[in-house]
Write a protein that holds these residues in place. Structure first.
Motif, short mmCIF file in Angstrom:
data_model
loop_
_atom_site.label_atom_id
_atom_site.label_comp_id
_atom_site.label_asym_id
_atom_site.label_seq_id
_atom_site.Cartn_x
_atom_site.Cartn_y
_atom_site.Cartn_z
N ASN A 14 -5.85 -1.55 6.14
CA ASN A 14 -7.26 -1.88 5.96
C ASN A 14 -7.53 -2.39 4.55
N PRO A 15 -7.00 -3.57 4.20
CA PRO A 15 -7.20 -4.07 2.85
C PRO A 15 -8.67 -4.30 2.50
N ALA A 16 -9.50 -4.52 3.49
CA ALA A 16 -10.93 -4.73 3.25
C ALA A 16 -11.61 -3.50 2.66
N ALA A 17 -11.01 -2.33 2.85
CA ALA A 17 -11.60 -1.09 2.36
C ALA A 17 -11.32 -0.84 0.88
N PHE A 18 -10.50 -1.71 0.26
CA PHE A 18 -10.09 -1.50 -1.12
C PHE A 18 -10.51 -2.66 -2.00
N THR A 19 -10.93 -2.33 -3.21
CA THR A 19 -11.13 -3.36 -4.24
C THR A 19 -9.76 -3.60 -4.88
N GLU A 20 -9.66 -4.66 -5.66
CA GLU A 20 -8.42 -4.93 -6.38
C GLU A 20 -8.09 -3.76 -7.31
N LYS A 21 -9.10 -3.23 -7.97
CA LYS A 21 -8.90 -2.11 -8.89
C LYS A 21 -8.39 -0.87 -8.15
N LEU A 44 -4.63 -8.81 -1.41
CA LEU A 44 -5.87 -9.55 -1.64
C LEU A 44 -5.92 -10.79 -0.76
N ASP A 45 -4.77 -11.43 -0.53
CA ASP A 45 -4.72 -12.58 0.37
C ASP A 45 -5.06 -12.16 1.80
N LEU A 46 -4.49 -11.05 2.25
CA LEU A 46 -4.83 -10.54 3.59
C LEU A 46 -6.32 -10.26 3.68
N LYS A 47 -6.85 -9.59 2.67
CA LYS A 47 -8.27 -9.22 2.64
C LYS A 47 -9.15 -10.47 2.69
N LYS A 48 -8.83 -11.46 1.86
CA LYS A 48 -9.62 -12.70 1.80
C LYS A 48 -9.66 -13.40 3.16
N TYR A 53 -2.72 -5.27 8.90
CA TYR A 53 -1.61 -4.92 9.79
C TYR A 53 -2.04 -3.74 10.66
N ALA A 54 -1.64 -3.80 11.91
CA ALA A 54 -1.91 -2.71 12.85
C ALA A 54 -0.57 -2.21 13.37
N GLY A 55 -0.47 -0.91 13.57
CA GLY A 55 0.76 -0.33 14.06
C GLY A 55 1.47 0.43 12.95
N SER A 56 2.67 0.89 13.26
CA SER A 56 3.40 1.68 12.28
C SER A 56 4.83 1.18 12.12
N VAL A 57 5.38 1.49 10.97
CA VAL A 57 6.74 1.13 10.61
C VAL A 57 7.54 2.42 10.55
N SER A 58 8.74 2.40 11.11
CA SER A 58 9.59 3.60 11.11
C SER A 58 10.90 3.33 10.41
N PRO A 59 11.30 4.22 9.50
CA PRO A 59 12.62 4.05 8.89
C PRO A 59 13.71 4.37 9.91
N ILE A 60 14.76 3.54 9.93
CA ILE A 60 15.89 3.77 10.83
C ILE A 60 17.02 4.46 10.09
N TRP A 61 17.35 3.93 8.91
CA TRP A 61 18.38 4.56 8.09
C TRP A 61 18.11 4.28 6.62
N THR A 62 18.70 5.14 5.79
CA THR A 62 18.55 5.04 4.34
C THR A 62 19.93 5.27 3.70
N ASN A 63 20.24 4.46 2.69
CA ASN A 63 21.49 4.62 1.96
C ASN A 63 21.16 4.65 0.46
N ALA A 86 6.62 -2.32 16.05
CA ALA A 86 5.32 -1.81 16.47
C ALA A 86 4.16 -2.35 15.63
N ILE A 87 4.44 -3.21 14.63
CA ILE A 87 3.32 -3.73 13.83
C ILE A 87 3.05 -5.19 14.16
N LYS A 88 1.80 -5.55 13.92
CA LYS A 88 1.39 -6.95 14.07
C LYS A 88 0.24 -7.19 13.11
N ALA A 89 0.02 -8.45 12.79
CA ALA A 89 -1.14 -8.82 11.99
C ALA A 89 -2.30 -9.05 12.94
N VAL A 90 -3.47 -8.55 12.54
CA VAL A 90 -4.67 -8.74 13.36
C VAL A 90 -5.81 -9.21 12.48
#
Length: 140
Positions: A14-21, A44-48, A53-63, A86-90
């Motif tokens: 929800n970038p619209a909910a945040f100011t740059e600061k 800020l580009d997304l907000k403008k 983004y909608a959905g979630s990102v899941s880590p598969i592995w970490t090294n 599971a994510i997409k731009a909306v």
């Protein structure tokens, strides 16, 4: 690193909910100046454009590799693979935004390498650099 991902997802959802600061303040707690600047610019580009983004990102592995003690800071290199299927731009109405409109492709998997540093006296590690190894494959 998990705090960084949580902060970025909070803004991405929800970038619209945040100011740059506000974006800068939230990210400064978990990342260094250059990473904050790059992330805030993207958000800020997304907000403008009225996107998020909608959905979630899941880590598969970490090294974790490359641990180094610099005397006044500890640095590690963390490589992580994320499942992003599971994510997409909306848009502001929740309608999917296609790749041509968005201007880039959201890969199904995202392989990222993070330079993570914890300076003496700091409460947590912060991300000071990140890159995407060639390709978006997460075979490892």
């Amino acid at each position: 690193m998990d705090a960084y991902k949580a902060a970025t997802q909070r803004i991405e959802n929800n970038p619209a909910a945040f100011t740059e600061k506000q974006m800068t303040a939230l990210l400064t707690k978990v990342a260094g100046r250059d990473v904050v600047k790059a992330n805030v610019g993207s958000y800020l580009d997304l907000k403008k454009r009225g996107f998020r983004y909608a959905g979630s990102v899941s880590p598969i592995w970490t090294n974790v590799t490359g641990t180094a003690d610099h005397g006044d800071a500890v640095e590690i290199v963390v490589t992580r693979c994320y499942d992003q299927r599971a994510i997409k731009a909306v848009d502001k109405d929740g309608n999917a935004v296609d790749q041509a409109t968005l201007g880039y492709r959201i890969p199904e998997f995202n392989l990222r390498q993070y330079q993570v540093v914890k300076a003496d006296g700091e409460p947590q590690f912060r991300i000071f650099g990140l890159s995407g190894p060639a390709g978006d494959s997460c075979h490892g």
